[in-house]
Design a protein around this motif. Structure first.
Motif, PDB file in Angstrom:
ATOM      1  N   VAL A 199      35.587   0.467 -35.463  1.00 33.71           N
ATOM      2  CA  VAL A 199      36.674  -0.155 -34.685  1.00 33.71           C
ATOM      3  C   VAL A 199      37.961  -0.182 -35.525  1.00 33.71           C
ATOM      4  O   VAL A 199      39.052   0.112 -35.031  1.00 33.71           O
ATOM      5  N   GLY A 200      37.813  -0.499 -36.821  1.00 35.48           N
ATOM      6  CA  GLY A 200      38.980  -0.570 -37.712  1.00 35.48           C
ATOM      7  C   GLY A 200      39.625   0.798 -37.900  1.00 35.48           C
ATOM      8  O   GLY A 200      40.850   0.943 -37.881  1.00 35.48           O
ATOM      9  N   ASP A 201      38.800   1.833 -38.045  1.00 36.56           N
ATOM     10  CA  ASP A 201      39.319   3.188 -38.234  1.00 36.56           C
ATOM     11  C   ASP A 201      40.067   3.650 -36.984  1.00 36.56           C
ATOM     12  O   ASP A 201      41.171   4.201 -37.069  1.00 36.56           O
ATOM     13  N   LEU A 202      39.467   3.385 -35.815  1.00 37.37           N
ATOM     14  CA  LEU A 202      40.126   3.787 -34.567  1.00 37.37           C
ATOM     15  C   LEU A 202      41.453   3.025 -34.416  1.00 37.37           C
ATOM     16  O   LEU A 202      42.458   3.588 -33.981  1.00 37.37           O
ATOM     17  N   ARG A 203      41.451   1.758 -34.797  1.00 40.22           N
ATOM     18  CA  ARG A 203      42.693   0.978 -34.666  1.00 40.22           C
ATOM     19  C   ARG A 203      43.805   1.593 -35.523  1.00 40.22           C
ATOM     20  O   ARG A 203      44.947   1.706 -35.098  1.00 40.22           O
ATOM     21  N   GLN A 204      43.454   2.008 -36.730  1.00 41.64           N
ATOM     22  CA  GLN A 204      44.480   2.618 -37.606  1.00 41.64           C
ATOM     23  C   GLN A 204      45.046   3.884 -36.973  1.00 41.64           C
ATOM     24  O   GLN A 204      46.246   4.130 -37.015  1.00 41.64           O
ATOM     25  N   ARG A 205      44.158   4.684 -36.379  1.00 40.91           N
ATOM     26  CA  ARG A 205      44.626   5.931 -35.752  1.00 40.91           C
ATOM     27  C   ARG A 205      45.448   5.612 -34.504  1.00 40.91           C
ATOM     28  O   ARG A 205      46.455   6.271 -34.238  1.00 40.91           O
ATOM     29  N   TRP A 206      45.036   4.581 -33.760  1.00 42.13           N
ATOM     30  CA  TRP A 206      45.779   4.155 -32.548  1.00 42.13           C
ATOM     31  C   TRP A 206      47.187   3.689 -32.925  1.00 42.13           C
ATOM     32  O   TRP A 206      48.160   4.021 -32.253  1.00 42.13           O
ATOM     33  N   GLU A 207      47.275   2.934 -34.059  1.00 45.68           N
ATOM     34  CA  GLU A 207      48.596   2.438 -34.509  1.00 45.68           C
ATOM     35  C   GLU A 207      49.573   3.598 -34.707  1.00 45.68           C
ATOM     36  O   GLU A 207      50.756   3.480 -34.439  1.00 45.68           O
ATOM     37  N   LYS A 208      49.041   4.744 -35.172  1.00 38.01           N
ATOM     38  CA  LYS A 208      49.910   5.885 -35.502  1.00 38.01           C
ATOM     39  C   LYS A 208      50.299   6.698 -34.282  1.00 38.01           C
ATOM     40  O   LYS A 208      51.311   7.390 -34.308  1.00 38.01           O
ATOM     41  N   ASP A 209      49.468   6.669 -33.229  1.00 42.36           N
ATOM     42  CA  ASP A 209      49.766   7.485 -32.048  1.00 42.36           C
ATOM     43  C   ASP A 209      49.214   6.801 -30.795  1.00 42.36           C
ATOM     44  O   ASP A 209      48.205   7.223 -30.224  1.00 42.36           O
ATOM     45  N   LYS A 210      49.905   5.733 -30.407  1.00 41.47           N
ATOM     46  CA  LYS A 210      49.362   4.903 -29.317  1.00 41.47           C
ATOM     47  C   LYS A 210      49.241   5.683 -28.010  1.00 41.47           C
ATOM     48  O   LYS A 210      48.264   5.536 -27.295  1.00 41.47           O
ATOM     49  N   ASP A 211      50.239   6.521 -27.706  1.00 43.13           N
ATOM     50  CA  ASP A 211      50.204   7.220 -26.412  1.00 43.13           C
ATOM     51  C   ASP A 211      48.950   8.072 -26.274  1.00 43.13           C
ATOM     52  O   ASP A 211      48.311   8.105 -25.221  1.00 43.13           O
TER      53      ASP A 211
END
Ligand code: MEV
Length: 313
Positions: free
Chosen positions: A196-208
């Motif tokens: 969940v933490g890893d996905l959140r970091q990637r989401w922060e960088k490219d939310k769209d």
């Protein structure tokens, strides 16, 4: 010393559709798995011995007063004792065991916490609604998972099929035709907070990019719910394949999960996907009831360390 002895249990769980996107407020479907469970035994202990916590499966034996505040079992007990507003620590022996494999997406943490909360509140005759039990377990999940959606504590505490959207009242869903599932364990431990933490970091960088996939998952969950309710098992299987394709796209799957999914489909499963956090843990295959034993065998030959056949009613 009172003679009261209490035993409580809580089931495991699987997520049928919508894991990860549910953290971002999309809907998800989850069901209890009663073939595995967590069990809590509570009995009185001699005067002034305080609370002793025993986890025989883990070879652990603790005095509550010596545990760090964030210890998974200690945190649950402290939380409940605070709720009960007991002035002194009672003298109790708490034994917690579980047949739910740890860190494999089957809700072992939520089940142990649920059994413990139910046990302590039963012991002290302090009835709690199921929603209250779920809320306490959610607080504990936050210590260990950072940003849990709340689906695990909800499905485990209510022990019913649920349609879940974060921060909204839960809905139960009906099942038009029983769903037979084979659950297969890759044997790979995958703590939820890491994925969940890893996905959140990637989401922060490219939310769209990720929001678009979360929307697609949310829509699939709605289609899957409708198909489950009307008994359209073929469509349920197709939704599983589509949900899995997105989870692979957003980096949640694992080669061993993919291998088991392929093996299940080749053996005649109607659909298959990972279930839970991913990167290991369990996959689920939707099968015709008569095919279940043979598909479970195929999955074991393909490398699954354990299989469970369960029916969702
Ligand atoms: C874990 O069982 C399900 C996740 O969606 C995390 C969560 O909902 O808290 C991966």
């Amino acid at each position: 010393m009172s003679n009261t002895k209490i035993t409580t249990t809580a089931p495991g769980k699987i997520i049928l559709f919508g894991e990860h996107a549910v953290v971002y407020k999309r809907p998800a479907l989850a069901v209890p798995v009663t073939q595995v469970n967590a069990i809590c035994h509570i009995k009185p202990a001699p005067l002034d011995t305080g609370i002793v916590l025993i986890a025989p499966d883990l070879n652990e034996h603790y005095q509550l007063s010596e545990l760090a505040a964030n210890h998974p079992l200690g945190a649950v007990v402290h939380h409940v004792l605070n709720l009960l507003q007991l002035e002194t620590e009672p003298d109790l022996r708490l034994t917690v065991s579980s047949t739910i494999p740890i860190a494999r997406g089957l809700g072992s943490g939520a089940a142990i916490s649920t059994a413990l909360v139910k046990g302590l509140t039963d012991y002290f005759k302090h009835p709690m609604t199921t929603q209250n039990v779920s809320d306490v377990v959610f607080e504990i999940e936050k210590i260990h998972h950072g940003t849990p959606s709340g689906i695990d504590n909800t499905v485990v505490a209510f022990a019913q099929p649920i349609f879940f959207i974060r921060e909204q009242p839960i809905e139960r869903f009906t099942v038009g035709q029983p769903l037979t599932l084979v659950i297969a364990d890759t044997g790979i431990k995958s703590p939820t907070y890491k994925v969940v933490g890893d996905l959140r970091q990637r989401w922060e960088k490219d939310k769209d990019y990720y929001e678009n996939y979360f929307n697609q998952i949310g829509n699939l969950v709605l289609s899957a719910r409708q198909a489950i309710e009307t008994g359209d098992i073929t469509t349920v299987g197709e939704c599983m394949a589509k949900n899995q394709a997105i989870l692979e796209e957003i980096g949640i799957s694992h080669p061993t999960l993919n291998k088991l999914i392929e093996a299940a489909l080749a053996a005649g499963a109607l659909g298959a996907k990972l279930s839970g956090a991913g990167w290991g843990g369990n996959m689920i295959a939707l099968v015709k009831a008569n095919d279940a034993p043979q598909i479970a065998q195929t999955l074991q030959t393909a490398g699954a360390v354990n299989t469970i056949i369960t029916t969702v009613h």
